[in-house]
Design a protein around this motif. Structure first.
Motif, short mmCIF file in Angstrom:
data_model
loop_
_atom_site.label_atom_id
_atom_site.label_comp_id
_atom_site.label_asym_id
_atom_site.label_seq_id
_atom_site.Cartn_x
_atom_site.Cartn_y
_atom_site.Cartn_z
N LYS A 1 0.76 -1.41 0.06
CA LYS A 1 -0.02 -0.04 -0.05
C LYS A 1 0.85 1.36 0.05
CE LYS A 1 -3.65 0.27 2.74
NZ LYS A 1 -4.47 0.56 3.84
N ILE A 2 0.41 2.41 -0.91
CA ILE A 2 1.18 3.65 -0.94
C ILE A 2 0.39 4.56 -0.38
CG2 ILE A 2 1.97 5.45 -2.27
CD1 ILE A 2 2.99 3.26 -4.11
N SER A 3 0.81 5.24 0.73
CA SER A 3 0.20 6.49 1.53
C SER A 3 0.26 7.90 0.75
CB SER A 3 0.11 6.54 2.90
OG SER A 3 -0.27 5.38 3.47
N ILE A 4 -0.56 8.47 0.21
CA ILE A 4 -0.18 9.90 -0.43
C ILE A 4 -1.08 10.90 0.39
CG2 ILE A 4 -0.50 11.31 -2.42
CD1 ILE A 4 -0.75 8.60 -4.35
N ILE A 5 -0.07 11.78 0.91
CA ILE A 5 -0.58 12.71 1.84
C ILE A 5 -0.77 14.08 0.87
CG2 ILE A 5 -0.23 14.51 3.47
CD1 ILE A 5 1.81 11.87 4.60
N ILE A 6 -2.07 14.85 0.92
CA ILE A 6 -2.42 16.02 0.31
C ILE A 6 -2.90 17.02 1.05
CG2 ILE A 6 -3.64 16.73 -1.67
CD1 ILE A 6 -4.01 14.16 -2.92
N ILE B 1 -5.23 7.76 0.23
CA ILE B 1 -5.11 9.14 0.11
C ILE B 1 -5.54 9.77 1.56
CG2 ILE B 1 -5.72 11.12 -1.18
CD1 ILE B 1 -4.35 9.04 -2.87
N ILE B 2 -4.59 10.46 1.98
CA ILE B 2 -4.86 11.37 3.43
C ILE B 2 -4.78 12.90 2.95
CG2 ILE B 2 -3.91 11.88 5.70
CD1 ILE B 2 -2.75 9.01 5.69
N TYR C 1 -9.40 6.49 1.84
CA TYR C 1 -8.93 7.73 2.12
C TYR C 1 -9.37 8.15 3.59
CZ TYR C 1 -13.82 9.30 1.51
OH TYR C 1 -15.36 9.71 1.60
N LYS C 2 -8.87 9.08 4.03
CA LYS C 2 -8.80 9.96 5.35
C LYS C 2 -8.90 11.41 5.03
CE LYS C 2 -6.69 6.73 8.36
NZ LYS C 2 -5.61 5.91 7.57
N GLY D 1 -0.43 14.05 8.31
CA GLY D 1 -0.61 12.76 7.62
C GLY D 1 0.27 11.61 7.76
N ILE D 2 1.52 11.90 7.84
CA ILE D 2 2.56 10.87 8.24
C ILE D 2 2.13 9.93 9.49
CG2 ILE D 2 4.73 10.24 8.75
CD1 ILE D 2 5.63 12.76 7.17
#
Length: 325
Positions: free
Chosen positions: A3-8, A38-39, A63-64, A81-82
């Motif tokens: 899984k890849i978490s992407i923080i925006i 996606i966060i 997402y969150k 986000g991290i």
């Protein structure tokens, strides 16, 4: 499957929300090698950004939505986000999509191929103005010379890292600091890719001159002893100049006795002396203030609410049902 978490981070980006959600959903809908989280971190937006995020039709990813009680800054948003990220790899993307989504794939491939813990996306070209490019170039040059020797010449906005780096960042949440330089300084195995930055399509940049100045000060005070060393160097230089000037006055008076003493010369000396003293005290005060701020242990950010995580399977089903109507 990894899984890849992407923080925006989001700050007053209501014009971009619909476009952002659509582009992210469309892009990751085709990805089968990993799942995507996606966060979205609402950094105290005062417009309709949060409402639009909640109403948006998210699909193809979990997402969150994290919402701050007020604006704490983009670096605080990234740190929040991290902390909440659950992916095997974590990266950042921004709401204006000037950094293309294809970077996520490129960074992931580089992480796997090179077996590293950190991969940077260095800017090859940007759509920035002449003054913005000048600021970035000057900032990078000073950072390389006085703080971080491996700081890239054209800077960076995007990085992907492993859970090992996440653990280090979660244990050391620094206020008034640059998260990018903190990661750069960790010393783990690193790689990099080069990319071209896109133009912003919607809205206006929130990266104001005051925020740039704050980043400049934070970077040097947090990661370099150069400013405090500068105080000592200035003091030594003026001490030596004072000795030479005193010797010159004494010798000139003994030999020629032609020096006229007056208030203009005295005033100039006082203005220069007090000016240097105040600059020096200001630099010292920056360090003392940051020491005081750290000792208070005030939170780097305050979360007002978190919109619960939605599973990927459920989001896809909701999207399909909406699309079929």
């Amino acid at each position: 499957m990894e899984k890849i978490s992407i923080i925006i981070p989001i700050f007053n980006e209501e014009e971009n929300i619909d476009h952002l959600v659509y582009e992210v959903g469309s892009f990751f809908q085709k990805e089968t090698r990993f799942t995507t989280e996606i966060i979205f971190v609402n950094d105290g937006s005062t417009d309709d950004s949060l409402s639009r995020l909640k109403k948006a039709h998210h699909h193809s990813y979990t997402y969150k939505i994290i919402s701050f009680s007020r604006n704490f800054g983009s670096h605080a948003a990234l740190r929040a986000g991290i902390q909440k990220a659950q992916g095997d790899y974590i990266t950042f993307i921004y709401a204006d999509l000037q950094d293309p989504l294809t970077l996520v794939i490129q960074l992931y491939n580089e992480m796997k191929n090179k077996a590293v813990d950190i991969t940077w996306a260095f800017r090859n070209s940007t759509a920035a103005t002449k003054w913005e490019k000048f600021f970035s170039s000057a900032y990078a040059s000073l950072m390389r010379k006085y703080a971080v020797s491996n700081f890239p010449k054209k800077g960076f906005d995007v990085v992907m890292f492993s859970t090992k780096i996440k653990a280090c960042l979660d244990q050391n949440v620094e206020s008034n600091s640059s998260i990018f330089i903190q990661i750069l300084n960790l010393g783990f195995k690193q790689a990099n890719i080069i990319y071209d930055k896109n133009e912003r399509l919607l809205g206006t940049s929130k990266w104001t001159i005051s925020k740039k100045i704050k980043l400049f000060i934070d970077s040097f005070v947090a990661f370099s002893f150069a400013p405090i060393r500068l105080v000592s160097v200035i003091g030594i230089i003026f001490f030596l100049l004072g000795i030479l000037w005193t010797g010159y006055i004494i010798i000139r008076t003994i030999i020629f006795n032609d020096l006229a003493m007056g208030w203009p010369a005295l005033l100039s000396i006082l203005m220069i002396g007090f000016g240097i003293t105040n600059i020096s005290l200001g630099i010292i005060a920056e360090y003392l203030w940051r020491t005081l701020d750290a000792s208070r242990k005030r939170p780097v950010f305050v979360i007002d609410e978190i919109v619960g995580e939605v599973t990927q399977e459920k989001s896809v089903q909701e999207y399909l049902s909406i699309s079929n109507k």
